[in-house]
Scaffold this motif. Sequence first.
Motif, mmCIF file in Angstrom:
data_model
loop_
_atom_site.group_PDB
_atom_site.id
_atom_site.type_symbol
_atom_site.label_atom_id
_atom_site.label_comp_id
_atom_site.label_asym_id
_atom_site.label_seq_id
_atom_site.Cartn_x
_atom_site.Cartn_y
_atom_site.Cartn_z
ATOM 1 N N ILE A 1 0.494 -1.215 0.120
ATOM 2 C CA ILE A 1 -0.281 -0.065 0.079
ATOM 3 C C ILE A 1 0.950 1.346 -0.457
ATOM 4 C CG2 ILE A 1 -1.962 0.992 1.281
ATOM 5 C CD1 ILE A 1 -2.231 -1.581 2.325
ATOM 6 N N ASP A 2 0.157 2.445 -0.696
ATOM 7 C CA ASP A 2 1.405 3.202 -1.168
ATOM 8 C C ASP A 2 0.736 4.384 -0.426
ATOM 9 O OD1 ASP A 2 3.519 4.977 -1.965
ATOM 10 O OD2 ASP A 2 3.925 4.792 -3.481
ATOM 11 N N GLY A 3 0.786 4.771 0.454
ATOM 12 C CA GLY A 3 -0.150 6.173 0.740
ATOM 13 C C GLY A 3 0.043 7.099 -0.245
ATOM 14 N N ALA A 4 1.274 7.496 -0.924
ATOM 15 C CA ALA A 4 2.306 8.700 -1.263
ATOM 16 C C ALA A 4 1.373 8.415 -2.489
ATOM 17 C CB ALA A 4 3.627 8.817 -1.759
ATOM 18 N N PHE B 1 -5.590 -6.155 7.268
ATOM 19 C CA PHE B 1 -5.912 -6.937 5.475
ATOM 20 C C PHE B 1 -7.199 -7.611 6.089
ATOM 21 C CE2 PHE B 1 -1.524 -7.207 5.093
ATOM 22 C CZ PHE B 1 -1.386 -6.430 4.107
ATOM 23 N N ASN B 2 -8.457 -8.615 4.822
ATOM 24 C CA ASN B 2 -9.193 -9.278 5.076
ATOM 25 C C ASN B 2 -8.124 -10.975 5.173
ATOM 26 O OD1 ASN B 2 -8.073 -9.472 2.289
ATOM 27 N ND2 ASN B 2 -10.405 -9.076 1.276
ATOM 28 N N ALA C 1 -7.527 -4.535 1.890
ATOM 29 C CA ALA C 1 -6.677 -3.920 3.475
ATOM 30 C C ALA C 1 -7.485 -2.440 3.459
ATOM 31 C CB ALA C 1 -5.156 -3.593 2.888
ATOM 32 N N LEU C 2 -8.244 -2.140 4.900
ATOM 33 C CA LEU C 2 -8.840 -1.783 5.644
ATOM 34 C C LEU C 2 -7.920 -0.207 5.629
ATOM 35 C CD1 LEU C 2 -11.714 -2.530 7.277
ATOM 36 C CD2 LEU C 2 -11.423 -0.516 5.320
ATOM 37 N N ILE C 3 -7.667 1.000 5.148
ATOM 38 C CA ILE C 3 -6.484 2.088 5.326
ATOM 39 C C ILE C 3 -7.323 3.385 5.776
ATOM 40 C CG2 ILE C 3 -4.936 1.409 4.390
ATOM 41 C CD1 ILE C 3 -5.472 3.378 2.493
ATOM 42 N N ALA C 4 -7.370 3.984 7.304
ATOM 43 C CA ALA C 4 -7.489 4.843 8.146
ATOM 44 C C ALA C 4 -6.767 5.734 7.792
ATOM 45 C CB ALA C 4 -7.839 4.493 9.489
ATOM 46 N N SER C 5 -7.521 7.150 7.665
ATOM 47 C CA SER C 5 -6.997 8.540 7.446
ATOM 48 C C SER C 5 -7.672 9.322 8.586
ATOM 49 C CB SER C 5 -6.565 9.108 6.153
ATOM 50 O OG SER C 5 -7.955 8.845 5.747
ATOM 51 N N GLU C 6 -7.272 10.833 8.620
ATOM 52 C CA GLU C 6 -7.830 11.584 9.498
ATOM 53 C C GLU C 6 -8.723 11.240 11.153
ATOM 54 O OE1 GLU C 6 -10.069 14.916 7.557
ATOM 55 O OE2 GLU C 6 -8.805 14.014 5.308
ATOM 56 N N VAL C 7 -8.143 9.764 11.578
ATOM 57 C CA VAL C 7 -8.713 9.138 12.992
ATOM 58 C C VAL C 7 -8.504 10.515 14.039
ATOM 59 C CG1 VAL C 7 -8.052 7.568 14.396
ATOM 60 C CG2 VAL C 7 -7.423 7.321 11.895
ATOM 61 N N LEU D 1 -6.107 -4.760 -3.179
ATOM 62 C CA LEU D 1 -4.115 -5.114 -3.341
ATOM 63 C C LEU D 1 -3.613 -5.644 -4.582
ATOM 64 C CD1 LEU D 1 -3.466 -6.746 -0.055
ATOM 65 C CD2 LEU D 1 -2.897 -4.228 -0.731
ATOM 66 N N ASN D 2 -4.309 -6.421 -5.461
ATOM 67 C CA ASN D 2 -4.620 -6.384 -6.904
ATOM 68 C C ASN D 2 -4.051 -5.512 -7.677
ATOM 69 O OD1 ASN D 2 -3.824 -9.042 -6.146
ATOM 70 N ND2 ASN D 2 -5.944 -9.389 -6.373
ATOM 71 N N SER D 3 -5.160 -4.326 -7.500
ATOM 72 C CA SER D 3 -5.479 -3.147 -8.833
ATOM 73 C C SER D 3 -5.011 -1.960 -8.078
ATOM 74 C CB SER D 3 -6.930 -2.862 -9.016
ATOM 75 O OG SER D 3 -7.797 -2.396 -8.033
ATOM 76 N N GLY D 4 -4.950 -2.050 -6.610
ATOM 77 C CA GLY D 4 -3.878 -1.171 -5.991
ATOM 78 C C GLY D 4 -4.791 0.500 -6.153
ATOM 79 N N SER D 5 -6.081 0.245 -6.417
ATOM 80 C CA SER D 5 -7.682 0.999 -5.975
ATOM 81 C C SER D 5 -7.519 1.651 -5.337
ATOM 82 C CB SER D 5 -8.467 0.697 -7.283
ATOM 83 O OG SER D 5 -8.761 -0.496 -6.989
ATOM 84 N N ALA D 6 -8.802 2.554 -4.551
ATOM 85 C CA ALA D 6 -8.898 2.484 -3.298
ATOM 86 C C ALA D 6 -10.437 3.210 -3.181
ATOM 87 C CB ALA D 6 -8.348 3.357 -2.781
ATOM 88 N N GLN D 7 -11.187 2.629 -1.904
ATOM 89 C CA GLN D 7 -12.771 2.972 -2.689
ATOM 90 C C GLN D 7 -13.298 3.276 -1.631
ATOM 91 O OE1 GLN D 7 -14.620 -0.168 -3.281
ATOM 92 N NE2 GLN D 7 -16.981 0.518 -2.205
#
Length: 726
Positions: free
Chosen positions: A83-86, A97-98, A104-110, A127-133
């Motif tokens: 996972i690349d945050g940048a 991870f599931n 993967a679930l990522i949390a921001s602005e916690v 993690l396969n495509s690198g897209s984030a929902q």
Amino acid sequence: MFRYSFVLLFALMFFVSESSIAQQKKTVSLEDVFKSNTFSQKSVYGINWMKDGQYYSSLQRGLTGPKVVKINVATGEEEAVLIDGAALGINFSSYSFNPDESKALIASEVESIYRRSSKGIFHVVDLNSGSAQKLMDGGKIMYATLSPDNDKVAFVKDNNLFVVELASNVVTQITQDGKWNHIINGAADWVYEEEFSMSKAFEWSPDGKKIAFIRFDETEVPEFNMQTWGKLYPEDYRFKYPKAGEKNAEVSIHIYHLDSKETIHVNAGEEKDIYLPRIYWTNDSNALAFIRLNRLQNQLDLFYANAKDGSSRLILQEKAETYVDLNYNDDLRFLEGNKGFIRTSEQDGFKHIYHHDNQGKLIRQITSGNWEVSRLVGIDEKNKKVYYISTEASPLERNLYVINMDGKGKKVLTPEKGSTSVNMSKDFKYYIANHSNAQTPLKVTLNEASGKLVKVLENNSELKSRLEDFQLSAKEFFRFNTIDGTSLNGYMIKPADFDESKKYPVLMYVYGGPGSQNVTNSWGGTRDFWHHHLAAEGYIVVCVDNRGTGARGRDFKHMTYANLGKLETEDQIAGAQFLAGMPFVDASRIGIWGWSYGGYMSSLALLMGNDVFKTAIAVAPVTTWRYYDTIYTERYLQTPQLNAAGYDDYSPITHVNKLKGNYLLIHGTGDDNVHYQNAVDMVDALIKADKHFDVMFYPNRNHGISGGNTSWHLYSLMTDWIKKKL
């Protein structure tokens, strides 16, 4: 004669050389501790073992942003960025991870709420495509958790429980009645979060088709009002806080079936004045386990519930004349193939590991002895081995052990002196060990299950190098016997230039609450280095673990039951008297300080030991247990209705007329845990008793009294005050 002169000259040269080296070394300053973080140590963060056991992931922070990397266990080398945050444009702070590691679930602005609760913006990363929902269009949610079948996420928002289908982004609201200060679904109320160490109150079933959750009806719980300052008109913050003897939230357990959209109520018995602090899915998606505690917490019941109709049956029951400590024995693991479960219990006087069959019948006690299992690390069912941390070597030490499930073949894997914690791989082939002792900062290593070192991940070499520039004395451990023959553990930090022919003032540091422990062979943190600063200023700093503290068995811990403050204060006074008898201690200048329970203890020590202690600092102290919460206070004191004397006899407020020495009371006005009310009533009682004292309050600061310049200000204040008053 010539030879003698040469030896004398050499000795003088050696002395001058050593003195010049000592003079070149720096003393610990307040700026070193609180401004420049000179003594902060490094670690390895966000480590998660991956499913095949040959890799682990780690959260790393660089100049471009956070990233999660995949590391090969065998080589110790980074193999991929998962996972690349940048690249995502997301400054995330945590990830999970599931089960099949496809998402993967990522949390921001916690945003923190209380001690363990928080809310933030969550994204699901493929993690396969690198897209984030992005979930809920970026609205802040709580406890987002991926389903075991990989295609859903459950979470809490506005006191209600939700689930979202990832493929369609369709959101289903499972509960409808959530309301601030009334109903909470799937999240803990304040007192459960604080005292049962839980915040998320829902769990996915193993098949991902059901969600079990706890509902809190806190409508009848009294509100506490806390004013927040900084505006033209102070604002009220009202939240439900059940003080000792008052009404708790009414709790119930429910199971939501995603297929039928039906919610089943679980039968937890007719009694409503109970606690339901734990829910666990067994390996069967139709069987939910839960724990029930009575109000006095001296009876623990383990139930199995049928997920289809909510019916339940009692599997195991444990009773005590004092209390059953759930937090200390929170190690319930269900075995595959209906082979029962593993749990820990103090029922034989020390915390040990037990194996029960699926009906609750005891198969065997796996560990035994006059020592404690401090943590159950894991159960390797394939090889029938149990890994655990224990105090077998000493109450001051923590070592990793392995034992066969039949109770034989026990072996220590980390024999080094000090304190070790571990993170073990899912296949039990490797573990990451975090080790330190009083003289050596944290060392993080990767090891085979046999204990063999694979790689050092962090050894804090930079910190060790910095430490060489400072005059630091080693922490000395000692034991002494009180008048009744009880042996207590302590440590002492002397000035680096200690001279046994001189007389030194002493500052004692105390916490002392039930099950706690300050005297351990482990590396200290910021507070320890503040103590080193005081030592550099000519003070001896001492800490003593009194009766009621942990790692020495149930009887030692439970001695203070129903009468908090009595034995603990006697022991701190005895510790001061023991120190006063040492030739290098100035018996007229002994002080004590503590925070929270420690502030309660330092207050009592000065008041009841007014012929021994000259000075005390109490930070965020409980001054009457009548003002503290139900779960903690009633566990150790019963209710005020049943044990009024236990609440009042050793309240510092009761003893204010005994004040002779110097007293500094410090509190944050935004303390949601130990309310500022404790300080206000203590001050009022001292005024009525015509006693002089010092007080400092920190506006809007919580129980930790931190943030911005606060820690620097607090410790500078305490340092100056100690120099003047001790």
